[in-house]
Scaffold this motif. Structure first.
Motif, PDB file in Angstrom:
ATOM      1  N   ASN A 369       0.830  -1.212   0.000  1.00  0.00           N
ATOM      2  CA  ASN A 369       0.000   0.000   0.000  1.00  0.00           C
ATOM      3  C   ASN A 369       0.862   1.258   0.000  1.00  0.00           C
ATOM      4  OD1 ASN A 369      -2.488  -1.305   0.010  1.00  0.00           O
ATOM      5  ND2 ASN A 369      -2.372  -1.608   2.238  1.00  0.00           N
ATOM      6  N   GLN A 370       1.943   1.205   0.778  1.00  0.00           N
ATOM      7  CA  GLN A 370       2.848   2.354   0.805  1.00  0.00           C
ATOM      8  C   GLN A 370       3.520   2.538  -0.557  1.00  0.00           C
ATOM      9  OE1 GLN A 370       5.442   1.358   4.089  1.00  0.00           O
ATOM     10  NE2 GLN A 370       4.161   2.414   5.584  1.00  0.00           N
ATOM     11  N   PHE A 372       2.377   1.677  -3.455  1.00  0.00           N
ATOM     12  CA  PHE A 372       1.414   2.195  -4.426  1.00  0.00           C
ATOM     13  C   PHE A 372       1.112   3.671  -4.178  1.00  0.00           C
ATOM     14  CE2 PHE A 372      -3.058   2.926  -5.776  1.00  0.00           C
ATOM     15  CZ  PHE A 372      -2.799   2.947  -7.139  1.00  0.00           C
ATOM     16  N   TYR A 373       0.983   4.020  -2.928  1.00  0.00           N
ATOM     17  CA  TYR A 373       0.697   5.428  -2.581  1.00  0.00           C
ATOM     18  C   TYR A 373       1.792   6.338  -3.136  1.00  0.00           C
ATOM     19  CZ  TYR A 373      -0.985   9.263   0.476  1.00  0.00           C
ATOM     20  OH  TYR A 373      -1.488  10.435   0.977  1.00  0.00           O
ATOM     21  N   LEU A 374       3.040   5.962  -2.930  1.00  0.00           N
ATOM     22  CA  LEU A 374       4.156   6.766  -3.432  1.00  0.00           C
ATOM     23  C   LEU A 374       4.137   6.835  -4.960  1.00  0.00           C
ATOM     24  CD1 LEU A 374       6.854   5.472  -0.960  1.00  0.00           C
ATOM     25  CD2 LEU A 374       6.275   7.874  -1.246  1.00  0.00           C
ATOM     26  N   GLN A 376       1.548   6.533  -6.898  1.00  0.00           N
ATOM     27  CA  GLN A 376       0.431   7.367  -7.313  1.00  0.00           C
ATOM     28  C   GLN A 376       0.797   8.855  -7.187  1.00  0.00           C
ATOM     29  OE1 GLN A 376      -2.343   9.595  -7.211  1.00  0.00           O
ATOM     30  NE2 GLN A 376      -2.499   8.617  -9.234  1.00  0.00           N
ATOM     31  N   ARG A 377       1.833   9.142  -6.431  1.00  0.00           N
ATOM     32  CA  ARG A 377       2.257  10.538  -6.322  1.00  0.00           C
ATOM     33  C   ARG A 377       3.497  10.817  -7.175  1.00  0.00           C
ATOM     34  NH1 ARG A 377      -2.310  10.595  -4.808  1.00  0.00           N
ATOM     35  NH2 ARG A 377      -3.044  11.246  -2.740  1.00  0.00           N
ATOM     36  N   PHE A 379       6.332   8.886  -7.750  1.00  0.00           N
ATOM     37  CA  PHE A 379       7.629   8.240  -7.492  1.00  0.00           C
ATOM     38  C   PHE A 379       7.740   6.995  -8.371  1.00  0.00           C
ATOM     39  CE2 PHE A 379       9.216  10.281  -3.516  1.00  0.00           C
ATOM     40  CZ  PHE A 379       8.105  11.053  -3.188  1.00  0.00           C
ATOM     41  N   LEU A 388      11.112   4.033   1.054  1.00  0.00           N
ATOM     42  CA  LEU A 388      10.611   3.223   2.169  1.00  0.00           C
ATOM     43  C   LEU A 388      11.756   2.551   2.937  1.00  0.00           C
ATOM     44  CD1 LEU A 388       7.387   1.596   0.703  1.00  0.00           C
ATOM     45  CD2 LEU A 388       7.603   3.609   2.161  1.00  0.00           C
ATOM     46  N   ALA A 391      13.425   5.139   4.983  1.00  0.00           N
ATOM     47  CA  ALA A 391      12.589   5.482   6.147  1.00  0.00           C
ATOM     48  C   ALA A 391      12.727   4.405   7.224  1.00  0.00           C
ATOM     49  CB  ALA A 391      11.128   5.616   5.719  1.00  0.00           C
TER      50      ALA A 391
ATOM     51  N   GLN B  45      -9.266   2.745  -7.872  1.00  0.00           N
ATOM     52  CA  GLN B  45      -7.964   2.062  -7.784  1.00  0.00           C
ATOM     53  C   GLN B  45      -7.497   1.588  -9.162  1.00  0.00           C
ATOM     54  OE1 GLN B  45      -6.073   1.549  -5.007  1.00  0.00           O
ATOM     55  NE2 GLN B  45      -7.464   2.200  -3.384  1.00  0.00           N
ATOM     56  N   PHE B  81      -4.541  12.106 -10.611  1.00  0.00           N
ATOM     57  CA  PHE B  81      -4.374  12.114  -9.155  1.00  0.00           C
ATOM     58  C   PHE B  81      -5.511  11.328  -8.531  1.00  0.00           C
ATOM     59  CE2 PHE B  81      -5.461  13.817  -4.984  1.00  0.00           C
ATOM     60  CZ  PHE B  81      -4.234  14.001  -4.365  1.00  0.00           C
ATOM     61  N   MET B  82      -5.166  10.503  -7.558  1.00  0.00           N
ATOM     62  CA  MET B  82      -6.223   9.837  -6.809  1.00  0.00           C
ATOM     63  C   MET B  82      -6.133  10.255  -5.352  1.00  0.00           C
ATOM     64  SD  MET B  82      -6.858   5.813  -6.250  1.00  0.00           S
ATOM     65  CE  MET B  82      -7.316   5.308  -4.618  1.00  0.00           C
ATOM     66  N   GLY B  83      -7.253  10.717  -4.821  1.00  0.00           N
ATOM     67  CA  GLY B  83      -7.332  10.979  -3.386  1.00  0.00           C
ATOM     68  C   GLY B  83      -7.788   9.695  -2.724  1.00  0.00           C
ATOM     69  N   PHE B  84      -7.010   9.211  -1.779  1.00  0.00           N
ATOM     70  CA  PHE B  84      -7.275   7.882  -1.206  1.00  0.00           C
ATOM     71  C   PHE B  84      -8.365   7.925  -0.140  1.00  0.00           C
ATOM     72  CE2 PHE B  84      -3.755   4.936  -2.528  1.00  0.00           C
ATOM     73  CZ  PHE B  84      -3.176   5.803  -3.449  1.00  0.00           C
ATOM     74  N   PRO B  87      -5.881   7.210   3.308  1.00  0.00           N
ATOM     75  CA  PRO B  87      -4.512   7.660   3.014  1.00  0.00           C
ATOM     76  C   PRO B  87      -3.498   6.845   3.813  1.00  0.00           C
ATOM     77  CG  PRO B  87      -5.968   9.540   3.352  1.00  0.00           C
ATOM     78  CD  PRO B  87      -6.737   8.311   3.771  1.00  0.00           C
ATOM     79  N   VAL B  88      -2.415   6.477   3.142  1.00  0.00           N
ATOM     80  CA  VAL B  88      -1.475   5.512   3.718  1.00  0.00           C
ATOM     81  C   VAL B  88      -0.469   6.223   4.634  1.00  0.00           C
ATOM     82  CG1 VAL B  88       0.257   3.773   3.131  1.00  0.00           C
ATOM     83  CG2 VAL B  88      -1.741   4.084   1.666  1.00  0.00           C
ATOM     84  N   GLU B  89      -0.224   5.629   5.772  1.00  0.00           N
ATOM     85  CA  GLU B  89       0.770   6.185   6.696  1.00  0.00           C
ATOM     86  C   GLU B  89       2.166   5.732   6.258  1.00  0.00           C
ATOM     87  OE1 GLU B  89       0.036   5.682  10.833  1.00  0.00           O
ATOM     88  OE2 GLU B  89      -2.092   6.218  10.673  1.00  0.00           O
ATOM     89  N   ILE B  90       3.103   6.648   6.218  1.00  0.00           N
ATOM     90  CA  ILE B  90       4.487   6.279   5.887  1.00  0.00           C
ATOM     91  C   ILE B  90       5.415   6.813   6.971  1.00  0.00           C
ATOM     92  CG2 ILE B  90       6.239   6.200   4.084  1.00  0.00           C
ATOM     93  CD1 ILE B  90       4.171   6.934   2.047  1.00  0.00           C
ATOM     94  N   PRO B  91       5.588   6.068   8.038  1.00  0.00           N
ATOM     95  CA  PRO B  91       6.473   6.521   9.109  1.00  0.00           C
ATOM     96  C   PRO B  91       7.897   6.699   8.578  1.00  0.00           C
ATOM     97  CG  PRO B  91       5.254   4.552   9.768  1.00  0.00           C
ATOM     98  CD  PRO B  91       5.028   4.732   8.301  1.00  0.00           C
ATOM     99  N   PHE B  98       8.066  14.299   1.101  1.00  0.00           N
ATOM    100  CA  PHE B  98       7.156  13.569   0.222  1.00  0.00           C
ATOM    101  C   PHE B  98       6.524  14.515  -0.808  1.00  0.00           C
ATOM    102  CE2 PHE B  98       2.561  12.308  -0.045  1.00  0.00           C
ATOM    103  CZ  PHE B  98       2.702  11.181  -0.832  1.00  0.00           C
ATOM    104  N   VAL B 142       4.477  11.310   6.865  1.00  0.00           N
ATOM    105  CA  VAL B 142       3.288  11.274   6.005  1.00  0.00           C
ATOM    106  C   VAL B 142       2.134  10.513   6.667  1.00  0.00           C
ATOM    107  CG1 VAL B 142       2.368  10.573   3.761  1.00  0.00           C
ATOM    108  CG2 VAL B 142       4.753  11.324   3.960  1.00  0.00           C
ATOM    109  N   ASN B 143       1.085  11.224   6.985  1.00  0.00           N
ATOM    110  CA  ASN B 143      -0.154  10.657   7.540  1.00  0.00           C
ATOM    111  C   ASN B 143       0.037   9.886   8.849  1.00  0.00           C
ATOM    112  OD1 ASN B 143      -1.819  11.614   5.447  1.00  0.00           O
ATOM    113  ND2 ASN B 143      -1.219   9.890   4.153  1.00  0.00           N
ATOM    114  N   GLU B 155      -4.744  14.944   1.906  1.00  0.00           N
ATOM    115  CA  GLU B 155      -5.002  14.537   0.518  1.00  0.00           C
ATOM    116  C   GLU B 155      -5.364  15.757  -0.324  1.00  0.00           C
ATOM    117  OE1 GLU B 155      -3.664  11.262   0.860  1.00  0.00           O
ATOM    118  OE2 GLU B 155      -5.032  10.943  -0.811  1.00  0.00           O
ATOM    119  N   GLN B 158      -2.394  17.825  -1.049  1.00  0.00           N
ATOM    120  CA  GLN B 158      -1.628  17.241  -2.162  1.00  0.00           C
ATOM    121  C   GLN B 158      -2.290  17.563  -3.498  1.00  0.00           C
ATOM    122  OE1 GLN B 158      -0.637  13.043  -1.365  1.00  0.00           O
ATOM    123  NE2 GLN B 158      -0.852  13.549   0.786  1.00  0.00           N
TER     124      GLN B 158
END
Lengths: 422, 251
Positions: A369-370, A372-374, A376-377, A379, A388, A391, B45, B81-84, B87-91, B98, B142-143, B155, B158
């Protein structure tokens, strides 16, 4: 010639060894003749196959001062004081501003015989015993409390071999006096057309209120077998911070014993393993809580690619009387494919009743999911993976506590990570 | 700009989309409404290129190009662009890193100069004020640890920063209180122009009170069974989805 499968017979004693040093080495030899090196049936060594290095006959490394030797960390020049140990031979150490003595140059402090083995000798085994039977010199770095501002100290442990396999057994002692501080960077690297074994022992004694920030960079060549045996004993309210990077060698092992021997001492041990090709790495960290109100943190992160294997064991033992101990172990890993392997084994052994201890381990893959999210933006898939992985490693890379070098090391870590997908 | 023809898609063994056709032109806002499980999110999707979904048949043209042949990052760089919904968390990755890298990847792919840190900060500052996001949020991962409302605002931030040609917003209104909903809707209204298209995927009419759509489509069981103008949304709100199912012979 040294055959690790056989008993080591008499190895000539360096003339710089006095009677006390001689006894210490004889004790090592005796212990090694009893222990030998472990086989695959020995506990903690079952998943870590060292047979490839046992099958080789080594020559004791000779001094080599190749002017064109590789230098991994040229960028530390000017911001660190430097000592080179090449094939186990300690090079010029004058002019660093640190109080340094060696057995071979006459040990002007006279403290080496007294300090050697004092940071945890009884806990050492196998490769420590091997080192104790073969070491031929010792370097002592002593830091006293003064108000002098010093650059961090950088010790480069380099192996230069040719067509014959060589072995070296370096011995480093660090003593930090009451209230004093040291920033130390240690690196393992080498160049050879045949395998070599770098079996190093570092002993660290921190007195009351002393602090040490320690970074170990293991970026050795594909020919290397590297064993880093580390013993730390901590006095009251002392602080020890260690960050290790393990990115090289074909077989490597870190064995750490940290003894929180007096109250209020703390240690933070952080390791990052970047595995590729057929690398085999083993990390074994034991923290001994031997006094009340001590804190320990062990954080291990591993990213395995290729057919690499990592075996990680963390052990915190809280002995009777070590009340108010606070021990946390965290292990996290990412597997990049189906052929690599990671084993993570956190252990706690608690003999006191008023303590705060925990451990956890996770093994996973990059999150789809991460990724794909990147993407979609905007990357690329490669950049998304890179982001990732960086990170994931960031909390280790960000922890490098030696300010003068942290940006350099961080950048170096991220560069090394670029190779993981090859 | 987007022309979807008879699109069939599935996830694993489950066939979700069963022949969707939809045409979106510049300057238009389309709402896709439908009950839970009708395939709304799958549609978003699939258009965005999530590899977890398989396209079984059909065509999707985006600005004359075959969208289904494009990798997800190339779709993004081409202005999609897709608004989720989630939205996915990316620690470990800061929001500002980003956003900057995302914007610059898209800019460079379109022949523009990347923005440097100063230019980007100014640009981002403007957009943040427009969505009412605190500066502190850009320094966080991120999120990561964001509330539901913060994630959705992020979102929309963005969306405004990347300023795409076509935005598909998947249930951007879900889980929002009325104030957050208004902020999100006003962000979309700011984005909306004669030069771009918007597809709003939503369960409820209430978002459409703030973003009046030009067209409303009802998606049931993987097919668009009814299309109309914004009045249709009101009718759905009043009568639910069952009558559409009955009148259109779907069960």
């Amino acid at each position: 010639m040294i055959n690790l499968n056989k008993e080591i017979s008499s190895v000539p004693l360096p003339s710089s060894f006095n009677a006390q040093m001689k006894r210490y080495r004889e004790k090592g030899l005796k212990r090694y003749s009893e222990s030998g090196l472990p086989g695959k049936k020995v506990e903690h060594w079952m998943k870590f196959d060292i047979n490839p290095l046992k099958e080789i006959i080594y020559k004791e490394a000779l001094e080599s001062i190749d002017k064109n030797r590789p230098d991994l960390h040229r960028e530390f020049t000017g911001i660190c004081e430097r000592i080179d140990i090449i094939n186990g031979f300690i090079q010029d150490h004058k002019g660093t501003g640190y109080r340094i003595s060696t057995l071979s140059s006459g040990d002007d402090t006279g403290r080496i015989p007294e300090l050697i083995g004092s940071a945890g000798d009884e806990k050492g085994n196998y490769f420590y015993n091997l080192n104790s039977s073969l070491f031929s010199d010792t370097i002592l770095i002593r830091v006293e409390k003064d108000n002098k501002k010093r650059n961090p100290l950088y010790i480069s442990q380099l192996m230069l071999g040719k067509s014959e396999p060589i072995i070296s057994n370096s011995r480093i002692i660090v003593e930090i006096e009451e209230g004093a501080k040291l920033e130390l960077i240690q690196s393992f690297s080498g160049k050879s057309s045949s395998p070599y074994l770098n079996n190093s022992v570092t002993e660290i004694i921190l007195h009351k209120n002393a602090r040490m920030d320690h970074v170990v960079l293991q970026e050795d060549s594909e020919e290397a077998f590297v064993f880093n045996n580390l013993f730390v004993t901590q006095g009251e309210s002392s602080e020890y911070n260690l960050q290790t990077l393990n990115a090289g060698a074909s077989i490597s092992r870190n064995e750490y014993h940290i003894n929180l021997s007096r109250k209020n001492s703390s240690c933070h041990v952080t390791g990052l393993f970047l595995g590729k090709k057929n690398q085999l790495h083993n990390s074994d960290v034991t923290i001994h809580h031997n006094a009340p109100a001590c804190t320990s943190r062990t954080t291990t992160k591993a990213i395995a690619g290729g057919a690499s294997q990592g075996v990680f064991r963390g052990f915190a033992i809280v002995n009777p009387g070590a009340q108010k101990s606070d021990a946390i172990q965290q292990f996290k890993s990412i597997l990049l494919n189906d052929t690599c392997q990671i084993n993570m084994e956190p252990h706690l052994e608690i003999w006191a009743d008023d303590v705060k201890c925990s451990h956890g381990a996770t093994v996973g893959q990059l999150d789809q999911n991460q990724l794909f999210y990147l993407q979609q933006r905007g990357f690329t898939p490669e950049d998304a993976r890179k982001v990732l992985l960086e990170a994931f490693a960031a909390d280790v890379a960000e922890l490098i506590s030696i300010e003068k070098v942290n940006e350099i090391i961080k950048a170096g870590i991220y560069t090394l990570m670029d190779d993981l997908y090859e | 700009m987007l022309n979807v023809k008879n699109l069939h898609a599935s996830i694993g063994e489950n066939k979700i989309l069963k022949g969707i056709s939809l045409k979106v032109n510049k300057g238009e806002v389309h709402a896709i409404m439908g009950p839970n499980g009708s395939g709304k999110s799958t549609f978003s999707q699939v258009i965005a290129g999530n590899p977890a979904y398989q396209v079984n048949s059909g065509d999707v043209l985006y600005e004359g190009e075959n969208l289904l042949d494009m990798q997800p990052h190339l779709r993004a760089r081409a202005g999609l662009f897709m608004g989720f919904q989630y939205p996915v968390e990316i620690p470990g990755v800061t929001n500002i890193y980003f956003l900057k890298n995302s914007l610059n990847a898209i800019r460079v792919a379109n022949g523009l100069q990347p923005l440097d840190a100063y230019e980007f900060n100014d640009y981002l500052g403007q957009k943040m004020d427009e969505v009412g996001i605190s500066r502190e949020l850009t320094r966080r991962a991120v999120n990561s640890g964001f509330s539901g409302g913060e994630k959705k605002r992020n979102e929309i931030l963005q969306l405004l920063v990347l300023n795409p040609k076509l935005a598909i917003l998947d249930e951007t209104d879900s889980g929002l209180d009325i104030d957050a909903l208004k902020t999100v809707a006003s962000g979309v209204e700011k984005f909306r122009s004669q030069n771009n298209g918007v597809i709003l995927v939503t369960h409820y009419q209430r978002l459409l009170d703030f973003i009046p759509p030009d067209f409303v489509h009802v998606l049931i069981d993987g097919e668009i069974v009814l299309s109309g103008d914004s009045k249709l949304a009101l009718e759905l709100e009043a009568r639910g989805y069952n009558w559409v199912k009955e009148e259109n012979g779907s069960d």
